[in-house]
Design a protein around this motif. Structure first.
Motif, mmCIF file in Angstrom:
data_model
loop_
_atom_site.group_PDB
_atom_site.id
_atom_site.type_symbol
_atom_site.label_atom_id
_atom_site.label_comp_id
_atom_site.label_asym_id
_atom_site.label_seq_id
_atom_site.Cartn_x
_atom_site.Cartn_y
_atom_site.Cartn_z
ATOM 1 N N PHE A 118 -25.651 -7.347 -75.954
ATOM 2 C CA PHE A 118 -24.396 -7.038 -75.266
ATOM 3 C C PHE A 118 -23.519 -8.275 -75.107
ATOM 4 O O PHE A 118 -22.309 -8.219 -75.362
ATOM 5 N N PHE A 119 -24.114 -9.399 -74.703
ATOM 6 C CA PHE A 119 -23.301 -10.548 -74.310
ATOM 7 C C PHE A 119 -23.388 -11.745 -75.258
ATOM 8 O O PHE A 119 -22.487 -12.581 -75.266
ATOM 9 N N THR A 155 -17.223 -7.197 -73.401
ATOM 10 C CA THR A 155 -17.969 -5.996 -73.005
ATOM 11 C C THR A 155 -17.670 -4.824 -73.940
ATOM 12 O O THR A 155 -18.555 -4.008 -74.198
ATOM 13 N N GLY A 177 -20.621 -3.511 -76.096
ATOM 14 C CA GLY A 177 -20.978 -2.102 -75.934
ATOM 15 C C GLY A 177 -21.132 -1.395 -77.262
ATOM 16 O O GLY A 177 -22.036 -0.568 -77.443
ATOM 17 N N THR A 230 -20.492 0.744 -71.755
ATOM 18 C CA THR A 230 -19.403 -0.206 -71.534
ATOM 19 C C THR A 230 -18.680 0.104 -70.243
ATOM 20 O O THR A 230 -18.384 -0.794 -69.439
ATOM 21 N N PHE A 238 -20.717 -0.972 -67.206
ATOM 22 C CA PHE A 238 -20.648 -2.413 -66.987
ATOM 23 C C PHE A 238 -19.313 -2.802 -66.353
ATOM 24 O O PHE A 238 -19.259 -3.609 -65.424
ATOM 25 N N GLN A 239 -18.231 -2.236 -66.849
ATOM 26 C CA GLN A 239 -16.924 -2.571 -66.302
ATOM 27 C C GLN A 239 -16.787 -2.081 -64.862
ATOM 28 O O GLN A 239 -16.229 -2.785 -64.010
#
Length: 364
Positions: A49-50, A308, A312, A326, A329-330
């Motif tokens: 993801f990151f 993100t 995602g 996504t 997470f946001q």
């Protein structure tokens, strides 16, 4: 018993600075727990993801593409929110700018000139500003809540775009698909470098954010925005007009959202279609707050939120998870940003009512 928030006499300066980073850490921890609950390895998922998108040139270009509208819209919203005007309808202004800017390549598709692209960008800004003028007028002259009016206008813009591409603007060469004509080469934003898709829209976003930071830092207008945002009464004593500030802040944020809309259509999609945004206008609200309502902070926040989106998409492919990850997470990020800011500025206090106390005394 009730719960109240009591303002702290001396909020911690250190924690105020670290608040966005603390929110990011809490978001990552909560995201790891979420992946574990759905049966995925948290470390592998968070890496995909990151970290993984940062190791590939193509992904870096995609981050720049997605960061451009987030930075443009978020920078405008940061000014709007600092003036205490709450525009939450940037998504609608994004669409309005895309429609207005597309008039030139769609309606006048036979016109080929170097002026096409500049006119598209100008029309996009005008379209977004005019759409933001509706809630500005309603608040300035009728005291209507701009949160409600700007939000409701989003759905009107979405439906109007859908009608356009299915009706009068539908391409005769699209086999009845709801899209407009492909934009001519003169109507396409040029790429920044030849190694990927990142286009001039990213540079426009950076320039706009820096220009707004200079305005806030070194001009009287920036001082006016700060004063009126903190105290309308103090602003009136200084000779500032709250009505003019309503118009200025909403038109500015609307114009930048409109510029983001036409930049997205011209630089990424190449035509109008029923859906042109994955929700950039709403995500930009998170960008504005994560960036501490600072145009320079918005640049970093926009890049992170763009990560993100790309991350995602990566976990969808590698781990076969839902595309809603996504959004989760946001949402978590916005929740933790607001929670950290609130708990730094306020402390929680339990208040016991007299009735509760008297009943406890009677029982004794």
């Amino acid at each position: 018993m009730r719960i109240e928030l009591e303002k702290r006499a001396n909020p911690s300066t250190l924690f105020s600075i670290l608040s966005p980073f603390l929110a990011l850490v809490l978001t990552v921890i909560a995201g790891g727990i979420m992946f574990a609950l759905i049966g995925k390895d948290p470390v592998s998922a968070l890496y995909s993801f990151f970290v993984e998108p940062l190791l590939d040139v193509w992904s870096l270009h995609e981050i720049a593409i997605k960061a451009a509208p987030l930075i443009l819209i978020g920078a405008g919203l940061s000014i709007c929110y600092r003036s205490n005007n709450w525009n939450v309808g940037a998504e609608g202004q994004f669409i309005a700018g895309a429609i207005a800017g597309s008039i030139v390549p769609v309606v006048f598709h036979d016109w080929h000139s170097p002026l096409v692209l500049p006119l598209m960008l100008i029309f996009g800004m005008i379209g977004g500003a005019l759409y933001a003028a509706v809630p500005a007028f309603l608040k300035a002259h009728m005291n209507t809540n701009e949160i409600l009016t700007s939000l409701m206008l989003v759905y009107i813009a979405q439906l109007f775009l859908d009608w356009l591409v299915r009706g009068p603007w539908r391409s005769p060469d699209a086999y009845n698909f709801p899209v407009t004509r492909d934009f001519a080469p003169e109507a396409i934003l040029p790429e920044l470098v030849s190694s990927g898709r990142a286009n001039l829209g990213f540079l426009l976003a950076i320039v706009a954010a820096v220009a707004l930071w200079i305005m806030m830092r070194y001009t009287l207008k920036g001082f006016e925005i700060t004063v009126l945002g903190q105290s309308e009464r103090a602003g009136r004593f200084a000779g500032f007009s709250s009505k003019r500030m309503i118009w200025f802040s909403l038109l500015l944020s609307g114009a930048l959202a409109g510029l983001a809309g036409i930049s997205e259509v011209s630089g990424v999609i190449g035509k109008l279609q029923p859906i042109i945004s994955p929700g950039y206008g709403f995500t930009a609200i998170i960008v504005a707050f994560l960036g501490r309502l600072s145009p320079l902070g918005v640049i970093a926040a926009g890049l992170f939120l763009a990560l993100t989106y790309v991350g995602g998409e990566a976990v969808q492919l590698t781990l076969s998870v839902s595309d809603k990850v996504t959004r989760v997470f946001q949402g978590l990020l916005l929740f933790f940003v607001l929670s950290c800011d609130t708990l730094i500025q306020y402390k929680i206090r339990l208040v016991f009512s007299r009735l509760t106390r008297s009943s406890e005394g009677g029982a004794q």
